[in-house]
Design a protein around this motif. Structure first.
Motif, PDB file in Angstrom:
ATOM      1  N   PHE A   1       0.834  -1.203   0.000  1.00 45.62           N
ATOM      2  CA  PHE A   1       0.000   0.000   0.000  1.00 45.62           C
ATOM      3  C   PHE A   1       0.868   1.252   0.000  1.00 45.62           C
ATOM      4  CE2 PHE A   1      -1.920   3.231   2.883  1.00 45.62           C
ATOM      5  CZ  PHE A   1      -2.940   3.675   2.055  1.00 45.62           C
ATOM      6  N   LEU A   2       1.857   1.307   0.893  1.00 49.58           N
ATOM      7  CA  LEU A   2       2.706   2.488   1.004  1.00 49.58           C
ATOM      8  C   LEU A   2       3.581   2.698  -0.235  1.00 49.58           C
ATOM      9  CD1 LEU A   2       3.719   2.296   4.763  1.00 49.58           C
ATOM     10  CD2 LEU A   2       2.163   3.923   3.676  1.00 49.58           C
ATOM     11  N   VAL A   3       4.065   1.623  -0.808  1.00 51.54           N
ATOM     12  CA  VAL A   3       4.857   1.739  -2.032  1.00 51.54           C
ATOM     13  C   VAL A   3       3.979   2.283  -3.163  1.00 51.54           C
ATOM     14  CG1 VAL A   3       6.097   0.438  -3.811  1.00 51.54           C
ATOM     15  CG2 VAL A   3       6.555  -0.002  -1.402  1.00 51.54           C
ATOM     16  N   GLN A   4       2.741   1.796  -3.247  1.00 49.41           N
ATOM     17  CA  GLN A   4       1.814   2.276  -4.275  1.00 49.41           C
ATOM     18  C   GLN A   4       1.494   3.753  -4.059  1.00 49.41           C
ATOM     19  OE1 GLN A   4       0.940   0.463  -6.863  1.00 49.41           O
ATOM     20  NE2 GLN A   4      -0.288   2.069  -7.771  1.00 49.41           N
ATOM     21  N   VAL A   5       1.256   4.150  -2.822  1.00 51.03           N
ATOM     22  CA  VAL A   5       0.971   5.556  -2.524  1.00 51.03           C
ATOM     23  C   VAL A   5       2.175   6.421  -2.877  1.00 51.03           C
ATOM     24  CG1 VAL A   5       0.537   7.221  -0.666  1.00 51.03           C
ATOM     25  CG2 VAL A   5      -0.788   5.109  -0.772  1.00 51.03           C
ATOM     26  N   LEU A   6       3.369   5.969  -2.557  1.00 60.19           N
ATOM     27  CA  LEU A   6       4.577   6.722  -2.899  1.00 60.19           C
ATOM     28  C   LEU A   6       4.703   6.874  -4.415  1.00 60.19           C
ATOM     29  CD1 LEU A   6       7.154   8.157  -1.969  1.00 60.19           C
ATOM     30  CD2 LEU A   6       8.298   5.927  -2.001  1.00 60.19           C
ATOM     31  N   SER A   7       4.403   5.819  -5.143  1.00 60.85           N
ATOM     32  CA  SER A   7       4.435   5.888  -6.612  1.00 60.85           C
ATOM     33  C   SER A   7       3.426   6.909  -7.132  1.00 60.85           C
ATOM     34  CB  SER A   7       4.134   4.524  -7.225  1.00 60.85           C
ATOM     35  OG  SER A   7       5.091   3.591  -6.833  1.00 60.85           O
ATOM     36  N   LEU A   8       2.221   6.893  -6.567  1.00 61.95           N
ATOM     37  CA  LEU A   8       1.198   7.849  -6.988  1.00 61.95           C
ATOM     38  C   LEU A   8       1.562   9.268  -6.591  1.00 61.95           C
ATOM     39  CD1 LEU A   8      -2.044   5.825  -6.227  1.00 61.95           C
ATOM     40  CD2 LEU A   8      -0.854   6.086  -8.397  1.00 61.95           C
ATOM     41  N   TYR A   9       2.234   9.417  -5.457  1.00 62.64           N
ATOM     42  CA  TYR A   9       2.706  10.725  -5.018  1.00 62.64           C
ATOM     43  C   TYR A   9       3.688  11.295  -6.055  1.00 62.64           C
ATOM     44  CZ  TYR A   9       5.054  14.247  -2.134  1.00 62.64           C
ATOM     45  OH  TYR A   9       5.592  15.412  -1.665  1.00 62.64           O
ATOM     46  N   ILE A  10       4.640  10.471  -6.457  1.00 65.03           N
ATOM     47  CA  ILE A  10       5.635  10.900  -7.442  1.00 65.03           C
ATOM     48  C   ILE A  10       4.964  11.212  -8.777  1.00 65.03           C
ATOM     49  CG2 ILE A  10       7.659  10.136  -8.767  1.00 65.03           C
ATOM     50  CD1 ILE A  10       8.442   8.546  -6.176  1.00 65.03           C
ATOM     51  N   TYR A  11       4.035  10.363  -9.194  1.00 65.05           N
ATOM     52  CA  TYR A  11       3.285  10.588 -10.435  1.00 65.05           C
ATOM     53  C   TYR A  11       2.556  11.928 -10.372  1.00 65.05           C
ATOM     54  CZ  TYR A  11      -0.422  10.073 -13.890  1.00 65.05           C
ATOM     55  OH  TYR A  11      -1.299  10.282 -14.923  1.00 65.05           O
ATOM     56  N   HIS A  12       1.910  12.207  -9.256  1.00 65.58           N
ATOM     57  CA  HIS A  12       1.152  13.450  -9.099  1.00 65.58           C
ATOM     58  C   HIS A  12       2.067  14.667  -9.204  1.00 65.58           C
ATOM     59  CE1 HIS A  12      -1.285  16.550  -7.064  1.00 65.58           C
ATOM     60  NE2 HIS A  12      -2.304  15.875  -7.563  1.00 65.58           N
ATOM     61  N   VAL A  13       3.245  14.582  -8.588  1.00 66.38           N
ATOM     62  CA  VAL A  13       4.201  15.695  -8.666  1.00 66.38           C
ATOM     63  C   VAL A  13       4.645  15.914 -10.109  1.00 66.38           C
ATOM     64  CG1 VAL A  13       6.509  16.476  -7.998  1.00 66.38           C
ATOM     65  CG2 VAL A  13       4.987  15.506  -6.281  1.00 66.38           C
ATOM     66  N   ILE A  14       4.878  14.839 -10.842  1.00 69.17           N
ATOM     67  CA  ILE A  14       5.312  14.957 -12.235  1.00 69.17           C
ATOM     68  C   ILE A  14       4.223  15.578 -13.094  1.00 69.17           C
ATOM     69  CG2 ILE A  14       5.906  13.628 -14.310  1.00 69.17           C
ATOM     70  CD1 ILE A  14       7.406  11.693 -12.418  1.00 69.17           C
ATOM     71  N   ILE A  15       2.988  15.130 -12.908  1.00 74.78           N
ATOM     72  CA  ILE A  15       1.887  15.609 -13.743  1.00 74.78           C
ATOM     73  C   ILE A  15       1.465  17.029 -13.386  1.00 74.78           C
ATOM     74  CG2 ILE A  15      -0.554  15.221 -14.334  1.00 74.78           C
ATOM     75  CD1 ILE A  15       1.394  13.280 -15.666  1.00 74.78           C
ATOM     76  N   THR A  16       1.326  17.323 -12.099  1.00 72.59           N
ATOM     77  CA  THR A  16       0.785  18.624 -11.692  1.00 72.59           C
ATOM     78  C   THR A  16       1.841  19.626 -11.254  1.00 72.59           C
ATOM     79  OG1 THR A  16       0.488  18.018  -9.363  1.00 72.59           O
ATOM     80  CG2 THR A  16      -1.329  17.494 -10.884  1.00 72.59           C
ATOM     81  N   GLY A  17       3.013  19.127 -10.872  1.00 73.25           N
ATOM     82  CA  GLY A  17       4.044  20.021 -10.353  1.00 73.25           C
ATOM     83  C   GLY A  17       3.852  20.344  -8.882  1.00 73.25           C
TER      84      GLY A  17
END
Length: 107
Positions: free
Chosen positions: A82-98
């Motif tokens: 769960f935490l690894v997936q959330v971290l991945s989504l966190y990084i994805y969100h930063v890349i997409i939205t800044g």
């Protein structure tokens, strides 16, 4: 200008709520209170391993999660995933939205 900058501008200009689209990817069989506890711990680690330039050392965060799961045994395998997936989504969100994602919105 790189392709990522073009995509970021396109996504943010459409005002798409990316968090709502990401929530199904972190739907793990963990009680809500425990998820909240885990997300607060992850948020603390993200803050701890983000330098003054705003660059996240995600490898260190992953190492901390791994150690907590397999050495200290504070979390189990499902919580680790769960935490690894959330971290991945966190990084994805930063890349997409800044901008960083508000982790509590994933509950």
């Amino acid at each position: 200008m790189g392709i990522f900058n073009k995509n970021r501008k396109a996504e943010t200009s459409k005002n798409i709520d990316i968090v709502e689209k990401l929530k199904p990817y972190v739907d793990y069989p963990i009680e809500k209170d425990r998820k909240k506890e885990l997300l607060k711990a992850l948020d603390k680690k993200i803050e701890e391993y983000t330098n003054e330039n705003g660059i996240l050392d995600f490898q260190e965060v992953l190492d901390e999660l791994y150690d907590s799961c397999f050495e200290i045994k504070e979390i189990n395998g499902v919580e680790y995933t769960f935490l690894v997936q959330v971290l991945s989504l966190y990084i994805y969100h930063v890349i997409i939205t800044g901008a960083p994602i508000d982790l509590e919105k994933l509950l």
